[in-house]
Write a protein that holds these residues in place. Structure first.
Motif, PDB file in Angstrom:
ATOM      1  N   VAL A   1      -8.736  -1.944  13.562  1.00  0.00           N
ATOM      2  CA  VAL A   1      -8.899  -3.194  12.815  1.00  0.00           C
ATOM      3  C   VAL A   1      -7.825  -4.175  13.269  1.00  0.00           C
ATOM      4  O   VAL A   1      -6.819  -3.790  13.870  1.00  0.00           O
ATOM      5  N   SER A   2      -8.041  -5.446  12.983  1.00  0.00           N
ATOM      6  CA  SER A   2      -7.081  -6.475  13.380  1.00  0.00           C
ATOM      7  C   SER A   2      -5.858  -6.456  12.469  1.00  0.00           C
ATOM      8  O   SER A   2      -5.849  -5.800  11.417  1.00  0.00           O
ATOM      9  N   GLY A   3      -4.828  -7.207  12.866  1.00  0.00           N
ATOM     10  CA  GLY A   3      -3.618  -7.279  12.055  1.00  0.00           C
ATOM     11  C   GLY A   3      -3.863  -7.852  10.672  1.00  0.00           C
ATOM     12  O   GLY A   3      -3.330  -7.359   9.671  1.00  0.00           O
ATOM     13  N   GLY A   4      -4.706  -8.888  10.597  1.00  0.00           N
ATOM     14  CA  GLY A   4      -5.011  -9.486   9.300  1.00  0.00           C
ATOM     15  C   GLY A   4      -5.805  -8.542   8.420  1.00  0.00           C
ATOM     16  O   GLY A   4      -5.582  -8.468   7.206  1.00  0.00           O
ATOM     17  N   GLN A   5      -6.736  -7.797   9.030  1.00  0.00           N
ATOM     18  CA  GLN A   5      -7.515  -6.833   8.261  1.00  0.00           C
ATOM     19  C   GLN A   5      -6.632  -5.694   7.768  1.00  0.00           C
ATOM     20  O   GLN A   5      -6.776  -5.217   6.637  1.00  0.00           O
ATOM     21  N   LEU A   6      -5.671  -5.273   8.590  1.00  0.00           N
ATOM     22  CA  LEU A   6      -4.772  -4.192   8.187  1.00  0.00           C
ATOM     23  C   LEU A   6      -3.867  -4.634   7.040  1.00  0.00           C
ATOM     24  O   LEU A   6      -3.573  -3.857   6.127  1.00  0.00           O
ATOM     25  N   GLN A   7      -3.441  -5.910   7.067  1.00  0.00           N
ATOM     26  CA  GLN A   7      -2.609  -6.418   5.977  1.00  0.00           C
ATOM     27  C   GLN A   7      -3.398  -6.460   4.673  1.00  0.00           C
ATOM     28  O   GLN A   7      -2.873  -6.141   3.601  1.00  0.00           O
ATOM     29  N   ARG A   8      -4.674  -6.811   4.757  1.00  0.00           N
ATOM     30  CA  ARG A   8      -5.516  -6.813   3.556  1.00  0.00           C
ATOM     31  C   ARG A   8      -5.795  -5.386   3.072  1.00  0.00           C
ATOM     32  O   ARG A   8      -5.870  -5.135   1.869  1.00  0.00           O
ATOM     33  N   ALA A   9      -5.925  -4.455   4.012  1.00  0.00           N
ATOM     34  CA  ALA A   9      -6.100  -3.051   3.629  1.00  0.00           C
ATOM     35  C   ALA A   9      -4.853  -2.537   2.914  1.00  0.00           C
ATOM     36  O   ALA A   9      -4.948  -1.737   1.975  1.00  0.00           O
ATOM     37  N   MET A  10      -3.683  -3.017   3.338  1.00  0.00           N
ATOM     38  CA  MET A  10      -2.445  -2.613   2.666  1.00  0.00           C
ATOM     39  C   MET A  10      -2.384  -3.183   1.252  1.00  0.00           C
ATOM     40  O   MET A  10      -1.905  -2.530   0.320  1.00  0.00           O
ATOM     41  N   THR A  11      -2.889  -4.396   1.079  1.00  0.00           N
ATOM     42  CA  THR A  11      -2.978  -4.975  -0.260  1.00  0.00           C
ATOM     43  C   THR A  11      -3.922  -4.151  -1.128  1.00  0.00           C
ATOM     44  O   THR A  11      -3.646  -3.904  -2.312  1.00  0.00           O
ATOM     45  N   ALA A  12      -5.036  -3.707  -0.533  1.00  0.00           N
ATOM     46  CA  ALA A  12      -5.958  -2.833  -1.264  1.00  0.00           C
ATOM     47  C   ALA A  12      -5.271  -1.524  -1.654  1.00  0.00           C
ATOM     48  O   ALA A  12      -5.465  -1.004  -2.762  1.00  0.00           O
ATOM     49  N   MET A  13      -4.445  -0.979  -0.757  1.00  0.00           N
ATOM     50  CA  MET A  13      -3.735   0.263  -1.040  1.00  0.00           C
ATOM     51  C   MET A  13      -2.777   0.087  -2.217  1.00  0.00           C
ATOM     52  O   MET A  13      -2.628   0.982  -3.048  1.00  0.00           O
ATOM     53  N   ALA A  14      -2.147  -1.100  -2.302  1.00  0.00           N
ATOM     54  CA  ALA A  14      -1.232  -1.368  -3.409  1.00  0.00           C
ATOM     55  C   ALA A  14      -1.968  -1.567  -4.728  1.00  0.00           C
ATOM     56  O   ALA A  14      -1.458  -1.216  -5.794  1.00  0.00           O
ATOM     57  N   LEU A  15      -3.181  -2.116  -4.679  1.00  0.00           N
ATOM     58  CA  LEU A  15      -3.927  -2.416  -5.905  1.00  0.00           C
ATOM     59  C   LEU A  15      -4.803  -1.256  -6.371  1.00  0.00           C
ATOM     60  O   LEU A  15      -5.199  -1.207  -7.539  1.00  0.00           O
ATOM     61  N   CYS A  16      -5.112  -0.322  -5.481  1.00  0.00           N
ATOM     62  CA  CYS A  16      -6.042   0.754  -5.812  1.00  0.00           C
ATOM     63  C   CYS A  16      -5.592   1.608  -7.004  1.00  0.00           C
ATOM     64  O   CYS A  16      -6.421   1.986  -7.838  1.00  0.00           O
ATOM     65  N   PRO A  17      -4.280   1.909  -7.151  1.00  0.00           N
ATOM     66  CA  PRO A  17      -3.861   2.694  -8.331  1.00  0.00           C
ATOM     67  C   PRO A  17      -3.879   1.897  -9.635  1.00  0.00           C
ATOM     68  O   PRO A  17      -3.475   2.426 -10.669  1.00  0.00           O
ATOM     69  N   GLN A  18      -4.311   0.633  -9.554  1.00  0.00           N
ATOM     70  CA  GLN A  18      -4.355  -0.274 -10.707  1.00  0.00           C
ATOM     71  C   GLN A  18      -2.972  -0.421 -11.361  1.00  0.00           C
ATOM     72  O   GLN A  18      -2.778  -0.146 -12.547  1.00  0.00           O
ATOM     73  N   PRO A  19      -1.994  -0.881 -10.556  1.00  0.00           N
ATOM     74  CA  PRO A  19      -0.639  -1.052 -11.082  1.00  0.00           C
ATOM     75  C   PRO A  19      -0.546  -2.253 -12.010  1.00  0.00           C
ATOM     76  O   PRO A  19      -1.479  -3.070 -12.085  1.00  0.00           O
ATOM     77  N   GLU A  20       0.573  -2.381 -12.655  1.00  0.00           N
ATOM     78  CA  GLU A  20       0.826  -3.548 -13.491  1.00  0.00           C
ATOM     79  C   GLU A  20       1.673  -4.586 -12.779  1.00  0.00           C
ATOM     80  O   GLU A  20       1.711  -5.742 -13.192  1.00  0.00           O
ATOM     81  N   LEU A  21       2.372  -4.175 -11.716  1.00  0.00           N
ATOM     82  CA  LEU A  21       3.233  -5.078 -10.961  1.00  0.00           C
ATOM     83  C   LEU A  21       3.148  -4.739  -9.481  1.00  0.00           C
ATOM     84  O   LEU A  21       3.227  -3.572  -9.095  1.00  0.00           O
ATOM     85  N   VAL A  22       2.971  -5.769  -8.640  1.00  0.00           N
ATOM     86  CA  VAL A  22       2.981  -5.599  -7.185  1.00  0.00           C
ATOM     87  C   VAL A  22       4.068  -6.500  -6.599  1.00  0.00           C
ATOM     88  O   VAL A  22       4.184  -7.670  -6.974  1.00  0.00           O
ATOM     89  N   VAL A  23       4.848  -5.945  -5.676  1.00  0.00           N
ATOM     90  CA  VAL A  23       5.869  -6.708  -4.961  1.00  0.00           C
ATOM     91  C   VAL A  23       5.331  -7.007  -3.563  1.00  0.00           C
ATOM     92  O   VAL A  23       5.098  -6.091  -2.769  1.00  0.00           O
ATOM     93  N   PHE A  24       5.094  -8.289  -3.267  1.00  0.00           N
ATOM     94  CA  PHE A  24       4.633  -8.725  -1.949  1.00  0.00           C
ATOM     95  C   PHE A  24       5.843  -9.234  -1.169  1.00  0.00           C
ATOM     96  O   PHE A  24       6.437 -10.252  -1.521  1.00  0.00           O
ATOM     97  N   ASP A  25       6.217  -8.514  -0.108  1.00  0.00           N
ATOM     98  CA  ASP A  25       7.417  -8.857   0.660  1.00  0.00           C
ATOM     99  C   ASP A  25       7.007  -9.461   2.004  1.00  0.00           C
ATOM    100  O   ASP A  25       6.732  -8.751   2.966  1.00  0.00           O
TER     101      ASP A  25
END
Length: 547
Positions: A163-187
């Motif tokens: 996948v492309s770099g942009g797609q991989l970054q979005r997949a990482m965002t999905a990985m952070a949101l998948c556990p349904q957290p209450e807080l996400v830190v975007f660095d």
């Protein structure tokens, strides 16, 4: 802002320290963050902005009670849902990280295991929390769709390199949101992406935050970016809070001088200079390819740059910008065309060039970490060209090294430091000083300010412009940042798939009518205007046939 009821995150009077080991001296504790407090409610986004070393990432990681590289939290409180996580011990942190609080780093490529499929990695934390695999995969597919990934039902079967770099970054965002957290830190989640991908990822992140109702800390050095996603913005400097306010107040009515400086940096507009005298660089029908490839990555590129001018080369990742720089410097011999420099034809290969050719044509690389010998001091790194080209030694060399350090706003004491003891911005400034030491006629700058905070980058651009005025040096400036182009360029060349699709004076290239690709590049640079990203999202939905 402190009267929020039941905040997801509350930081009170935070103090963070680390131990410094100066050469030849005893170790000593240094304070990285001092007295920072913030409160963040569910569904809200707080932007953390400031220069390199301001403490942005350190504060963000404190929301997980984590300190990297020997950093430790020595004072204050960090409350997540009212519980002080600094007192919960290792067991408490294991329950917190990945469930209540998750993290999205700057480099998605370094965050994925290349030997495992995307789906397995995106749902890994959810499975560890006891979520059935079928439910975890359903969550992931829904997030892939929400984040605009292609083929959301099957993209999880791909490996990271597929996948492309942009797609991989979005997949990482999905990985952070998948556990349904209450807080996400975007660095700095969009900093490493090319210009045409940044806005896609930024829009996806904004929609995902809004749709899931998660609270978020958004860390960046780009005020135009943080203005598009944040409800509130905290301005940081030297580990302390300078100002905290709504995004609208910080952008339109900042109270502190430092905040006003951050806003004004994005609005610098360099007056375009006319070409005078002979061209210092002529690129004539250059074509080039890398070993093993059956096609050219540069295709009949023709450009011209006059002494004392700056040519900005812009385009997305893979357009050929850095390859062109390698050809000009002789690191990649072309398979067609010629390069004239200072009225003489350059040897295609670096080995065939004279010492004077090498001195007069310098290059500053994007990645300062890999451009310096970690075992040499700053003084030795800057002093090398002084000795090699001019024969300076001893006191004369030390004096000139210090003058160059003063020019790049790094004072006494830095000459004896090693690269590992410098911030990212300081490392890049050392590379710039090394290039300046040769007194060149042309400097190729390959994304030299992309890793710097806005004020330091502004200082570097002003330094380069002053040197240009005094010495008549020319710059070929590779960048994706429109603010940088406006601040320094006299001419612009737009590259796409190895070809120059548009070039000319800056004011001409940045004025309509645009070709489709140039229009895409310009529309992909966040503006210093609230609501701009919302307009982009709405227009793209209409173009896609949505409501």
């Amino acid at each position: 802002m402190s009267d929020i009821k039941n905040p997801v995150l509350e930081i009170r009077n935070l103090k963070i320290e680390a131990t410094s080991y100066p050469p030849g001296e005893s170790p000593r504790d240094i304070t990285i963050v001092e007295g920072v407090s913030l409160t963040l409610a569910k569904g809200k986004v707080m932007g953390l902005i400031g220069e390199s070393g301001a403490g942005k990432s350190t504060i963000g990681l404190s929301s997980m009670a984590y300190g990297r590289g020997g950093v430790r939290i020595t004072g204050g409180e960090v409350l997540v849902n009212g519980i002080d996580i600094l007192k919960g011990g290792a067991a408490g942190l294991r329950k917190l990280r990945g469930k209540t609080v998750t993290y999205v780093s700057q480099s998605a490529a370094a965050s994925f295991n290349p030997a495992r499929k995307l789906m397995d990695q995106v749902i890994e934390t959810s499975l560890a929390l006891g979520v059935p695999r079928s439910e975890a995969e359903a969550r992931a597919v829904a997030l892939f769709e929400k984040l605009g990934l292609p083929s959301p039902k099957t993209i999880g079967n791909r490996y990271p390199h597929q996948v492309s770099g942009g797609q991989l970054q979005r997949a990482m965002t999905a990985m952070a949101l998948c556990p349904q957290p209450e807080l996400v830190v975007f660095d700095e989640p969009t900093t490493a992406l090319d210009v045409t991908t940044q806005i896609e990822v930024l829009a996806a992140i904004k929609e995902a935050i809004r749709d899931t109702g998660v609270a978020a800390l958004y860390i960046t050095h780009d005020l135009a970016v943080v203005a598009q996603v944040s409800d509130e913005i905290m301005v940081l400097r030297h580990g302390a809070m300078v100002e905290l306010g709504t995004a609208e107040q910080i952008i339109h009515a900042p109270r502190e001088d430092y905040s006003r400086d951050l806003v004004s940096v994005r609005q610098v507009n360099h007056a375009q200079k006319p070409a005078e005298g002979e061209a210092v660089l002529k690129i004539n029908d250059i074509s080039a390819r890398y070993s093993g490839l059956k096609f050219d990555v540069l295709k009949q590129v023709t450009l011209e740059l006059a002494a004392g001018q700056t040519l900005a080369v812009v385009g997305e990742s893979g357009s050929g910008k850095s390859t062109l720089a390698r050809v000009i410097t002789g690191l990649l011999p072309p398979n067609g065309g010629s390069i004239e420099f200072g009225g003489r034809t350059l040897s295609p290969s670096l080995k065939g060039r004279s010492k004077e050719d090498l001195r007069e044509l310098q290059m500053i690389y994007q990645m300062a970490d890999t451009a310096m010998n970690p075992r040499q001091t700053v003084g030795a790194i800057i002093g090398r060209p002084l000795e090699f080209y001019f024969g300076l030694k001893g006191a004369a060399k030390r004096k000139r090294v210090q003058e160059l350090l003063d020019e790049i706003e790094m004072g006494a004491g830095f000459a004896d430091r090693y690269p590992a003891e410098l911030s990212g911005g300081q490392k890049q400034r050392v590379c710039i000083a090394r290039a300046l030491a040769a007194k060149p006629k042309l400097i190729i700058c390959d994304e030299v300010t992309s890793a710097l905070d806005p004020l330091v980058a502004d200082g570097i651009l002003k330094l380069l412009l002053n040197l240009q005025k005094e010495e008549g040096v020319a710059y070929l400036f590779i960048t994706h940042d429109l603010a940088t182009v406006k601040a320094i360029a006299d001419k612009i060349a737009v590259m796409y798939r190895g070809e120059v699709v548009r070039d000319g004076g800056r004011d001409t290239v940045l004025s309509p009518p645009f070709d489709d690709y140039t229009d895409l590049l310009l529309s992909s640079v966040p503006e210093m205007r609230l609501g701009w990203l919302e307009e982009v999202i709405a227009h793209r939905k209409m173009d896609a046939g949505g409501e």
